[in-house]
Design a protein around this motif. Structure first.
Motif, short mmCIF file in Angstrom:
data_model
loop_
_atom_site.label_atom_id
_atom_site.label_comp_id
_atom_site.label_asym_id
_atom_site.label_seq_id
_atom_site.Cartn_x
_atom_site.Cartn_y
_atom_site.Cartn_z
N ASP A 65 -47.53 21.11 -0.70
CA ASP A 65 -47.06 20.62 0.59
C ASP A 65 -45.56 20.88 0.73
OD1 ASP A 65 -45.96 18.74 -1.10
OD2 ASP A 65 -47.30 17.13 -0.52
N ALA A 66 -44.95 20.28 1.74
CA ALA A 66 -43.54 20.50 2.02
C ALA A 66 -42.63 20.03 0.89
CB ALA A 66 -43.15 19.80 3.31
N TRP A 67 -43.12 19.13 0.03
CA TRP A 67 -42.30 18.62 -1.07
C TRP A 67 -42.49 19.40 -2.36
CZ3 TRP A 67 -44.77 15.44 2.45
CH2 TRP A 67 -43.92 14.73 3.28
N ALA A 68 -43.41 20.33 -2.38
CA ALA A 68 -43.62 21.16 -3.58
C ALA A 68 -42.40 22.07 -3.78
CB ALA A 68 -44.88 21.99 -3.43
N VAL A 69 -42.03 22.26 -5.03
CA VAL A 69 -40.85 23.06 -5.37
C VAL A 69 -41.32 24.44 -5.82
CG1 VAL A 69 -38.86 23.26 -6.89
CG2 VAL A 69 -39.57 21.01 -6.04
N ARG A 70 -40.80 25.48 -5.17
CA ARG A 70 -41.08 26.86 -5.57
C ARG A 70 -40.31 27.15 -6.85
NH1 ARG A 70 -41.57 27.03 -0.10
NH2 ARG A 70 -43.23 28.37 0.71
N VAL A 71 -41.02 27.59 -7.88
CA VAL A 71 -40.39 27.84 -9.17
C VAL A 71 -40.21 29.33 -9.42
CG1 VAL A 71 -40.62 27.52 -11.66
CG2 VAL A 71 -41.26 25.68 -10.11
N LEU A 72 -41.23 30.12 -9.09
CA LEU A 72 -41.18 31.56 -9.38
C LEU A 72 -42.12 32.29 -8.44
CD1 LEU A 72 -40.38 33.92 -11.38
CD2 LEU A 72 -42.52 33.38 -12.56
#
Length: 83
Positions: A41-48
């Motif tokens: 969702d909007a709170w998920a953090v893109r890592v790679l």
């Protein structure tokens, strides 16, 4: 720690740690830290992000697998099938 092992076309293996989900975004496959939520969702953090065309295999490693959470549906016994 949970994560994924990604095998690329040149047979190199990338260890992506601290993530619990991934999704294709256009030409890229992006790995996310969802902080334990069941959705990206909007709170998920893109890592790679990696080029999808270069990925041969993605394999989950480490950490326990999440079990499906049972969903309580109220009133199901009261349903009547018309026919």
């Amino acid at each position: 720690m949970s994560g994924y092992e990604v095998t690329l076309g040149d047979r190199t293996v990338e260890q992506v740690e601290g993530v619990d989900a991934y999704a294709q975004e256009g030409p890229l496959t992006t790995f996310f830290d969802t902080a334990g939520r069941d959705v990206i969702d909007a709170w998920a953090v893109r890592v790679l992000s990696l080029r999808t065309a270069e990925i041969l295999m993605v394999r989950r490693v480490g950490g326990p697998r999440r079990q499906a959470t049972p969903v309580l549906v109220r009133g199901v016994d009261d349903l009547q099938i018309a026919g």
